[in-house]
Design an enzyme around this catalytic site. Structure first.
Site, PDB file in Angstrom:
ATOM      1  N   HIS A 131       0.899  -1.320  -0.145  1.00  0.00           N
ATOM      2  CA  HIS A 131      -0.064  -0.022  -0.124  1.00  0.00           C
ATOM      3  C   HIS A 131       0.848   1.374   0.005  1.00  0.00           C
ATOM      4  O   HIS A 131       0.717   2.136  -0.597  1.00  0.00           O
ATOM      5  CB  HIS A 131      -1.214   0.001   1.137  1.00  0.00           C
ATOM      6  CG  HIS A 131      -1.924  -1.239   1.087  1.00  0.00           C
ATOM      7  ND1 HIS A 131      -3.082  -1.043   2.075  1.00  0.00           N
ATOM      8  CD2 HIS A 131      -2.484  -1.793   0.039  1.00  0.00           C
ATOM      9  CE1 HIS A 131      -3.930  -1.940   1.656  1.00  0.00           C
ATOM     10  NE2 HIS A 131      -3.433  -2.500   0.329  1.00  0.00           N
ATOM     11  N   HIS A 177       1.294  -2.406   9.443  1.00  0.00           N
ATOM     12  CA  HIS A 177       2.627  -2.804   9.240  1.00  0.00           C
ATOM     13  C   HIS A 177       3.737  -2.401  10.153  1.00  0.00           C
ATOM     14  O   HIS A 177       3.373  -1.383  11.123  1.00  0.00           O
ATOM     15  CB  HIS A 177       3.062  -2.244   7.640  1.00  0.00           C
ATOM     16  CG  HIS A 177       2.383  -3.013   6.559  1.00  0.00           C
ATOM     17  ND1 HIS A 177       2.796  -4.374   6.080  1.00  0.00           N
ATOM     18  CD2 HIS A 177       1.438  -2.560   5.872  1.00  0.00           C
ATOM     19  CE1 HIS A 177       2.270  -4.549   5.123  1.00  0.00           C
ATOM     20  NE2 HIS A 177       1.214  -3.802   4.947  1.00  0.00           N
TER      21      HIS A 177
END
Length: 271
Positions: free
Chosen positions: A164, A223
């Site tokens: 992303h 993340h």
């Protein structure tokens, strides 16, 4: 139509300016650092954005390159043809050839997206282990990939570079570069072509806002810091390697505004 024109003028002043293009990479890096610090400090409030099933993630981010590709395709086609005809005074055939050359930018972008995402998946599979029922199992003998692990209801723990962060940063910067063509394009205010270009421009600007907003969401909720930082740096490198290096050379897709001196590439296109 009047509202669309006013909106287009405001967005053009805010988003198509050289200042935004030069500062956006630094903004994205700052978002990664500050967002990760807030996440690690557990200072981020619970919101629907922390769910991977939120509508913006499902209907936009998951297909981010498709949105970017299909909105840039008509925008680059129309603006490049118009620029070649009105500013460079090219004939019809030469203008079409220039359009095809500039559209190869999308092929380059598709290659960048495909290769990088495949490399990310390979690294995650190479570094991962699969855990089931809270116990880490001997993974490489039982499961060769994240997909196989999930098929057996396991959880794959590998180094997951943020796709992303990579893709959203690359798409946002790419759009900012492409809308720069409007700085050198003049179109009759009452023409239908102006309405089409304004509609595409406004759509691209709002899409960029979504990409930056969801980039912030990723920095806050998903993340590890290193995974986000590496993903972002790869996205920035892909943008810089194309628009600020390769596209300045003759044998390339070229820039939206051609014949830009090298001294100006750092600060945006000249008017």
């Amino acid at each position: 139509m009047e509202r669309l024109e006013r909106c287009g003028r405001r967005l053009r002043a805010a988003l198509a300016a050289g200042r935004v293009r030069s500062r956006l990479p630094w903004l994205l890096l700052a978002v990664v650092v500050l967002g990760s610090a807030l996440r690690d400090g557990e200072l981020v409030p619970e919101t629907p954005l922390q769910s991977k099933r939120n509508p913006l993630n499902v209907y936009f981010v998951k297909v981010a390159w498709a949105w970017t590709f299909w909105l840039l395709l008509p925008f680059i086609t129309i603006t490049t043809y118009q620029f070649a005809k009105s500013k460079l005074l090219y004939g019809r055939m030469k203008s079409i050839l220039m359009v095809l050359r500039r559209l190869s930018t999308l092929l380059v972008g598709t290659a960048v997206w495909y290769i990088c995402t495949r490399v990310f998946m390979y690294i995650e599979n190479l570094t991962g282990v699969c855990s089931t029922s809270g116990k880490v199992r001997e993974l490489h003998r039982l499961f060769n990939s994240k997909q196989e692990c999930h098929q057996h209801n396991g959880i794959w723990n590998g180094f997951d570079i943020s796709g992303h962060c990579f893709l959203l940063s690359y798409c946002a910067l790419m759009i900012m570069e492409e809308v720069a063509v409007l700085e050198g394009l003049s179109i009759d205010q009452n023409s239908k072509l102006r309405v089409v270009i304004s509609s595409l421009f406004v759509s691209l600007c709002f899409l960029t806002m979504i990409w930056v907003f969801m980039f912030l969401s990723t920095a806050l909720y998903f993340h590890d810091f290193s995974q986000k930082l590496i993903g972002t740096l790869i996205g920035l490198s892909a943008w810089y390697g194309t628009y600020r290096s390769w596209y300045l050379k003759p044998f390339s897709p070229g820039l939206p505004l051609p014949n830009v001196p090298l001294s100006s590439k750092k600060y945006g296109y000249s008017r």
